[in-house]
Design a protein around this motif. Structure first.
Motif, mmCIF file in Angstrom:
data_model
loop_
_atom_site.group_PDB
_atom_site.id
_atom_site.type_symbol
_atom_site.label_atom_id
_atom_site.label_comp_id
_atom_site.label_asym_id
_atom_site.label_seq_id
_atom_site.Cartn_x
_atom_site.Cartn_y
_atom_site.Cartn_z
ATOM 1 N N SER A 1 8.724 4.424 2.172
ATOM 2 C CA SER A 1 7.391 4.857 2.574
ATOM 3 C C SER A 1 6.385 3.770 2.243
ATOM 4 N N GLY A 2 5.207 3.867 2.843
ATOM 5 C CA GLY A 2 4.149 2.911 2.606
ATOM 6 C C GLY A 2 4.322 1.653 3.445
ATOM 7 N N ASP B 1 12.814 8.236 -8.020
ATOM 8 C CA ASP B 1 11.751 7.370 -7.517
ATOM 9 C C ASP B 1 11.727 6.076 -8.312
ATOM 10 N N GLY C 1 6.809 3.212 -1.509
ATOM 11 C CA GLY C 1 7.761 4.108 -2.151
ATOM 12 C C GLY C 1 9.187 3.666 -1.913
ATOM 13 N N ARG D 1 5.330 3.703 -11.153
ATOM 14 C CA ARG D 1 3.944 3.997 -10.818
ATOM 15 C C ARG D 1 3.010 2.975 -11.449
ATOM 16 N N GLY E 1 4.074 5.428 -4.534
ATOM 17 C CA GLY E 1 2.659 5.222 -4.259
ATOM 18 C C GLY E 1 2.102 3.936 -4.827
ATOM 19 N N CYS F 1 0.496 0.331 -5.187
ATOM 20 C CA CYS F 1 -0.437 -0.563 -4.495
ATOM 21 C C CYS F 1 -0.581 -1.848 -5.312
ATOM 22 N N GLN G 1 0.837 -1.189 0.000
ATOM 23 C CA GLN G 1 0.000 0.000 0.000
ATOM 24 C C GLN G 1 0.877 1.247 0.000
ATOM 25 N N ASP G 2 0.693 2.088 -1.037
ATOM 26 C CA ASP G 2 1.405 3.377 -1.154
ATOM 27 C C ASP G 2 2.915 3.206 -0.985
#
Length: 597
Positions: free
Chosen positions: A69-70, A29, A16, A223, A33, A35, A13-14
């Motif tokens: 992150s996430g 990146d 990064g 993404r 984000g 999922c 989930q989300d």
């Protein structure tokens, strides 16, 4: 969401993940984000262009890296907090699986069983089953380094499965594998899913493989573009897919190029079974494309169609299908039958001890022709290439390249040829620019001429922004473009390409073939090997080899007819290839049985 009846084995989930790019001094990146969910007992696929983040995601799932992150749950555990607990329950087969080539098949299995602490009492039954599934039982004493590419991949999969994992991660498991071996690998995976309810998460460049999965995630630049069943992804192209017959005596690649050039009306086009499969914009008709209505028909959409619609929608400002094609007549037709032969091979033989890798092969290649050399792993394709490039002396027969005998004048011939090898063969610690300068000097280019050619290939192969990066640190697609740039730096008459699109996604392959068809149109002779059978449709003529022997020679249409194609029963090139090879192997086996009877 996946069905409520099946618990999730992966839940991101989300998510990064960032990397620092030393060349540009920027943070990039790799994932942003993201999922993704994978259900127990199912196949889940990650697809996307080179650099989309597929491998990064698999490494995060395997607990080899930590996200910035996430959240990421694997088998109900937070993998960032419990990486070892996750690793104890998964199997992970990376792109370059670490077989020990000096060890035998059995010794590799024993080693990986030791590493995974598989109890001795369980090994005999497990090994026997894996060896039977992979058809390696006859080769347990053979060193891994002596196996064909397909056999190495099957051994790698067997080593990954020496213990029974709850989750199997596969990163491009069939890269560099021929269609027959690819089919066998998939039979093994699907058998494990059926018998052990194995959950599988894979990254793949083959959209037909992703179409076998319960769920597909399309990634680009870290993404998520879309996620859903293969049918849901394919539905994005519903009503937009057509098949067109090229005009008589015109190769399908010429019609394909014309369609791709009509960017306002066509999203994508690719040769298929002697015709052109294309995706039109909504509302287009045959007349708008300059096609006779009776030569165009609507066809059902496939996963690859939905994939291409998604990618084009994301990058409408720079159409991917035509990006970086060289200037010149990219859509020109097949090489003239009257063109002179620039490669002549007669009864060519290469032996390694008592093993015959190439057995009395005979063919010729005309100037400006795209000539495909196809065959299963171990068929002798690369050995043939190396003899024609002057890198390996023949054991017998004749090979003339650019009018020169490769036995006596290989050094002179090498100045007129370019060669892109199956494996990345440039200097990984040198920058892109340093590699170009070094190889330019090796080809005899100096001063202003070298600088001009470097500038031309940097532009042609979209290497701006990469010139100061170390070649070994480049993404796979950029490495392939650099290898092509080096091979063409000295403007050779003949270009040898040994599986240049291995591991490349559908988008990258489209751009690659636009460059190749343009080079052929300008008079460069192209000789290519590939395991993507649809790429044979771009060739003027193809050869199919197996066990060093020539099985078929002719245009793609002639080879499909040899495989049994009729007006009522159309074949694609993969069906034709498999049919010809299997029929020959059955005949050899029957002949061997008669000889020993």
């Amino acid at each position: 969401m996946t069905g409520a009846a099946r618990p999730l084995v992966v839940d991101a989930q989300d998510l990064g993940k960032q990397f620092h790019d030393a060349a540009t001094r920027r943070t990039v990146d790799a994932l942003a984000g993201l999922c993704v969910q994978a259900a127990e007992g199912e196949l889940t696929a990650l697809v996307g262009p080179d650099g989309a983040g597929k491998t990064t995601f698999l490494r995060l799932v395997a607990g080899l890296m930590r996200p910035q992150s996430g959240s990421l749950s694997v088998l109900g555990m937070d993998v960032a907090r419990q990486p070892q607990a996750v690793q104890d329950r998964i199997g992970y087969m990376p792109q370059r699986f670490g077989l020990y080539e000096d060890l035998s098949v059995q010794e590799n299995l024993d080693l990986y069983a030791d590493l995974h602490a598989v109890p001795a009492a369980e090994r005999g039954q497990r090994f026997a089953r894996l060896l039977e599934m992979t058809d390696l039982a006859r080769f347990t004493s053979r060193p891994a380094g002596k196996l064909s590419g397909g056999m190495k991949q099957k051994l790698g999969l067997a080593c990954t499965l020496v213990r029974s994992p709850d989750l199997l991660l596969l990163d491009e498991p069939t890269v560099g594998v021929d269609p027959l071996s690819r089919r066998e690998l998939w039979e093994i995976v699907q058998q494990m899913i059926a018998e052990e309810r194995l959950s599988v998460l894979l990254a793949t460049s083959y959209l037909d493989e992703a179409a076998r999965c319960a769920r597909v995630y399309v990634l680009q630049e870290g993404r998520l573009l879309a996620g859903g069943s293969p049918g849901e992804i394919a539905a994005r192209a519903r009503g937009l897919c057509f098949e067109a017959d090229p005009p008589p005596d015109e190769p399908a690649r010429r019609l394909q190029a014309r369609l791709l050039d009509n960017d306002a009306a066509v999203i994508d086009a690719v040769p298929h079974g002697g015709r052109v499969h294309f995706i039109g914009r909504p509302g287009i008709d045959a007349a708008a494309l300059g096609l006779a209505a009776d030569r165009v028909r609507s066809v059902a959409e496939a996963l690859e169609d939905g994939f291409m619609v998604l990618l084009r929608a994301r990058s409408e400002g720079a159409p991917a299908a035509t990006a970086a094609a060289p200037s010149g007549p990219a859509g020109s037709g097949a090489a003239s039958a009257d063109a002179p032969a620039v490669i002549e091979v007669k009864d060519l033989v290469r032996r390694f001890g008592d093993f015959t890798a190439v057995d009395k092969t005979t063919f010729s290649v005309r100037r400006g022709e795209i000539f495909g050399l196809l065959g299963p792993n171990g068929a002798g394709k690369t050995t043939t290439f190396r003899m024609l490039c002057g890198l390996l002396p023949p054991s017998g027969g004749q090979a003339r390249v650019a009018g020169l005998d490769m036995r006596t004048a290989s050094a002179q011939a090498r100045r007129r040829i370019g060669y892109v090898s199956q494996k990345f063969a440039l200097y990984g610690n040198l920058s892109v620019r340093e590699n170009l300068r070094f190889f330019g000097g090796a080809y005899g280019l100096h001063g202003a001429r070298l600088q001009a050619r470097m500038a031309e290939v940097v532009s042609q192969f979209q290497l701006h922004g990469h010139q100061q990066q170390a070649a070994g640190q480049l993404p796979g697609g950029v490495k392939q473009r650099l290898a092509m740039a080096v091979g063409l730096l000295h403007e050779p008459d003949i270009l040898f390409l040994d599986e240049p699109t291995s591991g490349a996604d559908a988008l990258a392959r489209r751009g690659f073939w636009r460059r190749i068809t343009a080079l052929a149109a300008a008079g460069t002779t192209i000789v290519i090997t590939t395991h993507f059978m649809e790429e044979a449709e771009y060739c003027d003529r193809i050869v199919i080899q197996d066990a060093g022997r020539l099985l078929a020679l002719g245009t793609p249409e002639e080879v499909r007819r040899q495989a049994g194609e009729t007006a009522e029963r159309r074949l694609d090139m993969e069906q034709a290839f498999i049919g010809i090879v299997e029929r020959n192997r059955a005949a050899r086996a029957a002949d061997g049985s008669r000889r020993t009877a």
